[in-house]
Design an enzyme around this catalytic site. Structure first.
Site, PDB file in Angstrom:
ATOM      1  N   TYR A   4       6.064   3.209  30.180  1.00 42.39           N
ATOM      2  CA  TYR A   4       4.943   4.114  29.896  1.00 42.39           C
ATOM      3  C   TYR A   4       3.644   3.533  30.413  1.00 42.39           C
ATOM      4  CZ  TYR A   4       7.836   6.891  26.715  1.00 42.39           C
ATOM      5  OH  TYR A   4       8.793   7.690  26.165  1.00 42.39           O
ATOM      6  N   ARG A  45     -10.661  -9.513  -5.415  1.00 44.43           N
ATOM      7  CA  ARG A  45      -9.731  -8.395  -5.292  1.00 44.43           C
ATOM      8  C   ARG A  45      -9.308  -8.041  -6.727  1.00 44.43           C
ATOM      9  NH1 ARG A  45      -4.490  -9.394  -1.602  1.00 44.43           N
ATOM     10  NH2 ARG A  45      -3.981 -10.599  -3.466  1.00 44.43           N
ATOM     11  N   LYS A  58       8.204 -10.439  -3.398  1.00 44.21           N
ATOM     12  CA  LYS A  58       7.740  -9.045  -3.371  1.00 44.21           C
ATOM     13  C   LYS A  58       8.058  -8.436  -2.001  1.00 44.21           C
ATOM     14  CE  LYS A  58       3.252 -10.792  -1.984  1.00 44.21           C
ATOM     15  NZ  LYS A  58       2.159 -11.617  -2.524  1.00 44.21           N
ATOM     16  N   MET A 107       9.631   3.320  21.806  1.00 39.82           N
ATOM     17  CA  MET A 107      10.187   3.518  20.466  1.00 39.82           C
ATOM     18  C   MET A 107      11.500   2.767  20.283  1.00 39.82           C
ATOM     19  SD  MET A 107      11.037   7.065  18.447  1.00 39.82           S
ATOM     20  CE  MET A 107       9.374   7.689  18.516  1.00 39.82           C
TER      21      MET A 107
HETATM   22  C1  LIG Z   1       2.082 -12.889  -2.219  1.00 40.51           C
HETATM   23  C2  LIG Z   1       1.388 -13.801  -3.142  1.00 40.51           C
HETATM   24  C3  LIG Z   1       1.606 -15.187  -3.068  1.00 40.51           C
HETATM   25  C4  LIG Z   1       2.387 -15.845  -1.952  1.00 40.51           C
HETATM   26  O1  LIG Z   1       1.544 -15.979  -0.847  1.00 40.51           O
HETATM   27  P1  LIG Z   1       2.026 -16.696   0.515  1.00 40.51           P
HETATM   28  O2  LIG Z   1       0.797 -16.752   1.328  1.00 40.51           O
HETATM   29  O3  LIG Z   1       3.059 -15.799   1.112  1.00 40.51           O
HETATM   30  O4  LIG Z   1       2.571 -18.009   0.125  1.00 40.51           O
HETATM   31  C5  LIG Z   1       1.006 -15.979  -4.036  1.00 40.51           C
HETATM   32  N1  LIG Z   1       0.245 -15.436  -5.012  1.00 40.51           N
HETATM   33  C6  LIG Z   1       0.002 -14.116  -5.092  1.00 40.51           C
HETATM   34  C7  LIG Z   1      -0.864 -13.591  -6.186  1.00 40.51           C
HETATM   35  C8  LIG Z   1       0.547 -13.259  -4.164  1.00 40.51           C
HETATM   36  O5  LIG Z   1       0.293 -11.963  -4.225  1.00 40.51           O
END
Ligand SMILES: *Cc1c(COP(=O)(O)O)cnc(C)c1O
Length: 361
Positions: A256, A132, A35, A304
């Site tokens: 800065y 969640r 993702k 930046m």
């Molecule tokens: C992103 C995600 C993972 C992977 O988690 P990591 O900590 O990056 O290994 C596994 N299960 C779900 C539901 C996720 O959203």
């Protein structure tokens, strides 16, 4: 033209890390989390690298991410971790045969409204303590009844997500595992619990499917274990170059707010990378960067487009030399700790201005 800021993604490292996942969880199938553009590494090249070594499924957050992979001719099954968000998405997800993680009744209703003939593949997501997403654990029997009414649906299994798997002494993980297993006792369907920290630290979470994300990219999710210790190789290296080297007298302030004061007459280097590239502005004086294999501290605020660094220990540094922000030899986890965040966020924070280069394609 040499790009100003380069993120080099080592696809062989990604393949190596997948092999490590299989070594840690030899009995489990692997659903690789790609993702958010494969945690900022580039979804399509990462998917191709993983697919060519053989991965059982991909997990993405949403439909758009899944469609991008299909358009790139990725054939491996794709799971939508947040499921579908509308009736339209339900139709598309079924047409494309994406696997839908269903976490709530309103999503079930969207799927039940599809024609009987729709080919729907689903996971049920259960809430075992993360609080969640997911159905309460006492609904598993009624979910099975719903499946019985839909014999054409393909039921993939049950998943849950761990809230504290990176904390090795936290009893919450054991409680989540026990509650999840108890709620599913005697019920059909595959089980999937483990994220990277689960895979590495909690063997009893491995189950039928593991869902590694971070470890695929070669970062450690465990605060006290380095990626190297765990047999993982960093996939992303972020680099820029020195564009100015100047000498300043003792007491001069740099950048800065002049938050860094030269303790003696010294050489300061300016590197062409800043928060507009994804280097967090919050990184304090002293955060390490790598110049010609020497770790040197940042000196002055991240701006930046530039950072300034203390070059006293690399007198031979010259304009054009490469400066590494993180990657091989300087784990992103270390830099993340200086910023009070995690490697996850650093990886996802690279911006459009960064040039991506893929190695070992
Ligand atoms: C992103 C995600 C993972 C992977 O988690 P990591 O900590 O990056 O290994 C596994 N299960 C779900 C539901 C996720 O959203």
């Amino acid at each position: 033209m040499i790009p100003r800021v380069i993120a080099t993604i080592d696809l062989a490292a990604i393949q190596h890390n997948l092999a490590q996942v299989r070594r840690y969880a030899p009995q489990s199938r692997v659903m690789a989390a790609i993702k958010a553009q494969a945690y900022g590494h580039g979804a399509v090249p990462v998917a191709r690298a993983l697919e060519s070594t053989g991965v059982d499924a991909f997990a993405v957050a949403c439909l758009e991410e899944a469609i991008q992979l299909r358009q790139a001719h990725i054939k491996t099954p794709i799971v939508l971790l947040e499921g579908i968000l509308s009736a339209e998405e339900a139709v598309l997800a079924a047409d494309e045969q994406f696997q839908i993680a269903v976490h709530d009744h309103w999503q079930l209703s969207l799927l039940e409204a599809l024609p009987e003939s729709a080919e729907v593949s689903i996971w049920f997501k259960l809430d075992s303590g993360m609080h969640r997403l997911g159905f309460p654990l006492n609904e598993t029997a009624s979910l099975v009844e719903i499946l019985k009414r839909r014999p054409r649906w393909r039921f993939m299994g049950w998943m849950t997500h761990l809230a504290c798997a990176d904390e090795l002494n936290n009893p919450a993980t054991q409680q989540q595992i026990e509650k999840f297993n108890a709620a599913l006792k005697g019920l059909p369907g595959a089980r999937s619990i483990a994220n990277s920290a689960g895979i590495l630290a909690w063997p009893e979470t491995h189950g039928d499917w593991v869902r590694p994300g971070l470890m695929i990219y070669g970062a450690s999710p465990l605060p006290d274990r380095s990626a190297a210790d765990l047999g993982l190789r960093a996939a992303m290296t972020l680099e820029s170059r020195l564009i100015a080297i100047r000498e300043y007298d003792a007491g001069e302030g740099i950048g800065y707010g002049q938050t860094y004061r030269c303790p003696e007459r010294m050489s300061i280097g300016v590197v062409a990378v800043g928060y507009a590239d994804g280097v967090p502005r919050i990184l304090p004086n002293g955060t390490p960067v790598l110049v010609n294999d020497t770790l040197v501290p940042m000196a002055g605020r991240v701006s930046m487009d530039m950072i300034t660094i203390d070059l006293r220990t690399v007198p031979n540094a010259k304009i054009g030399d490469t400066v590494r922000l993180w990657g091989e030899g300087l784990p992103a986890e270390v830099i993340a700790a200086h910023a009070g965040t995690l490697a996850y966020e650093l990886f996802c924070g690279l911006t459009q201005r960064v040039q991506f280069v893929y190695k070992h394609f």
